[in-house]
Design an enzyme around this catalytic site. Structure first.
Site, PDB file in Angstrom:
ATOM      1  N   GLU A  41       0.820  -1.204   0.000  1.00 32.37           N
ATOM      2  CA  GLU A  41       0.000   0.000   0.000  1.00 32.37           C
ATOM      3  C   GLU A  41       0.857   1.258   0.000  1.00 32.37           C
ATOM      4  O   GLU A  41       1.968   1.269   0.518  1.00 32.37           O
ATOM      5  CB  GLU A  41      -0.910   0.030   1.235  1.00 32.37           C
ATOM      6  CG  GLU A  41      -1.932  -1.078   1.261  1.00 32.37           C
ATOM      7  CD  GLU A  41      -2.755  -1.068   2.532  1.00 32.37           C
ATOM      8  OE1 GLU A  41      -2.519  -0.190   3.392  1.00 32.37           O
ATOM      9  OE2 GLU A  41      -3.627  -1.934   2.672  1.00 32.37           O
ATOM     10  N   CYS A  95       3.117  -5.469  16.326  1.00 33.84           N
ATOM     11  CA  CYS A  95       2.539  -4.439  17.186  1.00 33.84           C
ATOM     12  C   CYS A  95       1.040  -4.677  17.358  1.00 33.84           C
ATOM     13  O   CYS A  95       0.311  -4.867  16.384  1.00 33.84           O
ATOM     14  CB  CYS A  95       2.811  -3.055  16.611  1.00 33.84           C
ATOM     15  SG  CYS A  95       4.583  -2.680  16.495  1.00 33.84           S
ATOM     16  N   CYS A 127      -1.648  -2.426  15.464  1.00 35.25           N
ATOM     17  CA  CYS A 127      -1.397  -2.138  14.047  1.00 35.25           C
ATOM     18  C   CYS A 127      -1.956  -3.243  13.168  1.00 35.25           C
ATOM     19  O   CYS A 127      -1.668  -4.425  13.384  1.00 35.25           O
ATOM     20  CB  CYS A 127       0.102  -1.978  13.811  1.00 35.25           C
ATOM     21  SG  CYS A 127       0.533  -1.714  12.077  1.00 35.25           S
ATOM     22  N   SER A 142       8.140   5.266  16.802  1.00 33.75           N
ATOM     23  CA  SER A 142       6.813   4.781  17.203  1.00 33.75           C
ATOM     24  C   SER A 142       6.890   4.382  18.676  1.00 33.75           C
ATOM     25  O   SER A 142       7.183   3.231  18.998  1.00 33.75           O
ATOM     26  CB  SER A 142       6.403   3.591  16.327  1.00 33.75           C
ATOM     27  OG  SER A 142       6.215   3.990  14.985  1.00 33.75           O
ATOM     28  N   HIS A 196       4.483   5.176  21.678  1.00 32.61           N
ATOM     29  CA  HIS A 196       3.157   4.651  22.035  1.00 32.61           C
ATOM     30  C   HIS A 196       2.972   4.258  23.498  1.00 32.61           C
ATOM     31  O   HIS A 196       1.845   3.961  23.905  1.00 32.61           O
ATOM     32  CB  HIS A 196       2.776   3.472  21.139  1.00 32.61           C
ATOM     33  CG  HIS A 196       2.909   3.746  19.689  1.00 32.61           C
ATOM     34  ND1 HIS A 196       2.332   4.859  19.103  1.00 32.61           N
ATOM     35  CD2 HIS A 196       3.568   3.089  18.695  1.00 32.61           C
ATOM     36  CE1 HIS A 196       2.628   4.865  17.806  1.00 32.61           C
ATOM     37  NE2 HIS A 196       3.377   3.816  17.536  1.00 32.61           N
ATOM     38  N   ASN A 246      -6.934   4.609  14.756  1.00 32.40           N
ATOM     39  CA  ASN A 246      -7.795   4.369  13.598  1.00 32.40           C
ATOM     40  C   ASN A 246      -8.308   2.931  13.688  1.00 32.40           C
ATOM     41  O   ASN A 246      -7.562   1.995  13.404  1.00 32.40           O
ATOM     42  CB  ASN A 246      -6.990   4.576  12.308  1.00 32.40           C
ATOM     43  CG  ASN A 246      -7.876   4.892  11.126  1.00 32.40           C
ATOM     44  OD1 ASN A 246      -9.099   4.851  11.219  1.00 32.40           O
ATOM     45  ND2 ASN A 246      -7.258   5.203   9.991  1.00 32.40           N
ATOM     46  N   CYS A 261      -3.298   1.305   8.217  1.00 32.38           N
ATOM     47  CA  CYS A 261      -2.205   0.712   7.454  1.00 32.38           C
ATOM     48  C   CYS A 261      -2.403  -0.793   7.291  1.00 32.38           C
ATOM     49  O   CYS A 261      -2.578  -1.529   8.253  1.00 32.38           O
ATOM     50  CB  CYS A 261      -0.885   0.990   8.164  1.00 32.38           C
ATOM     51  SG  CYS A 261       0.547   0.439   7.240  1.00 32.38           S
TER      52      CYS A 261
END
EC number: 2.1.1.192
Length: 403
Positions: free
Chosen positions: A126, A150, A153, A258, A260, A335, A378
């Site tokens: 992508e 992760c 993700c 990243s 988090h 998301n 993603c």
């Protein structure tokens, strides 16, 4: 829900092993080759050494400045040289299988990669274009799938099939410029380039594909071609500590982490790589990153997960941990994707978190959610497309080719 995810990820391996290696097509593409490699290919077709430097400059200009899609377009290159190249090589980029355009202008492409192995399934990655008022950002993938697991993700749920080549990484940027008609010799609205920034934040962990990512970004930042400044290229990593300093020395682009989570126990769950490279080691690597300064701050990405990592105590510890690092914090509303074990923090809580970090002296923008109507998490477009029948996939491909 987060506890269940933590139990699952605690048993999962830290890293996945690639299932395949790259097999080049019988006629490989010249995209992604360095100048020295292009000179060698010219030598293979009989171009005298004394002419190779000039011919390389011509090829470089046509490939990366003008975006030529065939050797026939390269009119300043001799016909004999063009014919010789066309017999052995191509200038192919990945093929657009599906394109989705969000109501907010975000575009997402599913790209098919050519393979030289008839037994291997053609793989897909992508690439996402995010237009904003002052910039246009292209999010690029570095692997088919991802090395890591992760918990929040979507790409982490996919297998790691293989690393991308430098050509496949550069090819994503070239496809985006093709689709947006954004090459340097073409008119664009308001006279500005549409793609101004590159972020290595797509599928994959870039620092587990170091050489290909390095070679691709050196091509992308070359001012005689695509010409995107290294200060406008950001490489995002989940924390592959040994390669962070190397990235600064050999690539010299902006760095994003990243992060988090601010406690090892939670980050072990969210980003299992933390069990190998804990927070203290990661932050020391950031302090040692070549070129980091107030003018070249390191971005720390922090996905906001409701009831997991979004308390003011987390914000306080975040500020404490980053002391002495030229940093900005990018707060990312989660998301959601089907099957995810987390929820996005309430907007009021995100604002409180951001305000605390900002008042402590750090820039703390909240990333505006983009493309939620087009499977923008993603890896999600790839997963959803794989569920389609062959006929449905063919229809998607036809639509992408005619748009």
């Amino acid at each position: 829900m987060a506890t269940t995810a933590g139990l699952r990820d605690a048993a999962a391996p830290l890293e996945k092993i690639p299932l395949e290696t790259y097999v080049p097509p019988a006629k490989p593409s010249l995209i992604g080759l360095s100048r020295a490699e292009l000179a060698a290919r010219l030598g293979d077709i009989g171009v005298p050494e004394r002419q190779q430097k000039m011919r390389v400059q011509q090829l470089w200009h046509w490939l990366y400045f003008r975006g030529a899609r065939s050797f026939d377009e390269m009119t300043s290159v001799s016909k004999d040289t063009r014919n010789g190249l066309a017999e052995r090589f191509t200038v192919d980029r990945p093929e657009v299988v599906a394109e989705q355009i969000s109501n907010d202008g975000t575009r997402k492409w599913l790209l098919r990669l050519p393979s030289g192995d008839d037994l291997q399934k053609a793989h897909e990655v992508e690439c996402v274009y995010i237009p904003e008022t002052d910039r246009g950002t292209l999010c690029v993938s570095s692997q088919v799938g991802c090395t890591l697991n992760c918990a929040f993700c979507h790409t982490g749920t996919q297998r790691l099939v293989r690393n991308l080549t430098a050509g496949e990484i550069v090819g994503q940027i070239m496809v985006a410029r093709d689709r947006l008609n954004d090459w340097a010799d073409r008119e664009t609205p308001h006279g500005n380039r549409l793609i101004t920034n590159i972020v290595m934040m797509g599928m994959g962990e870039p620092l587990y594909n170091f050489e290909a990512v390095r070679d691709a970004l050196l091509i992308v930042s070359d001012n005689e071609g695509i010409g995107i400044s290294r200060r406008r290229i950001t490489l995002s990593t989940s924390g592959v500590v040994p390669n962070i300093k190397r990235a600064g020395e050999e690539i010299g682009v902006m760095l994003a982490i990243s992060l988090h989570a601010v406690r090892d126990e939670l980050r072990n769950e969210l980003v299992p790589l933390n069990r190998k490279y804990p927070i203290a080691e990661l932050l020391q690597a950031c302090r040692d990153y070549p070129g980091a300064s107030n003018a070249r701050r390191i971005t720390f990405e922090y996905v906001m997960l409701k009831g997991v990592n979004d308390s003011l105590d987390d914000a306080r510890l975040l500020v404490k941990l980053l002391k002495g690092i030229p940093a900005k914090i990018n707060l990312i509303p989660f998301n959601p994707w089907p099957g995810s074990a987390y929820e996005c923090s309430d907007w009021e809580q995100i604002e409180k978190f951001s305000e605390y970090v900002f008042n402590a002296g750090y820039s703390s923008p909240v990333r505006t959610p983009r493309g939620r109507d087009i499977l923008a998490a993603c890896g999600q477009l790839k997963s959803e497309t794989e569920k389609l029948s062959a006929r449905e996939r063919q229809a998607l491909r036809a639509m992408a080719m005619t748009d």
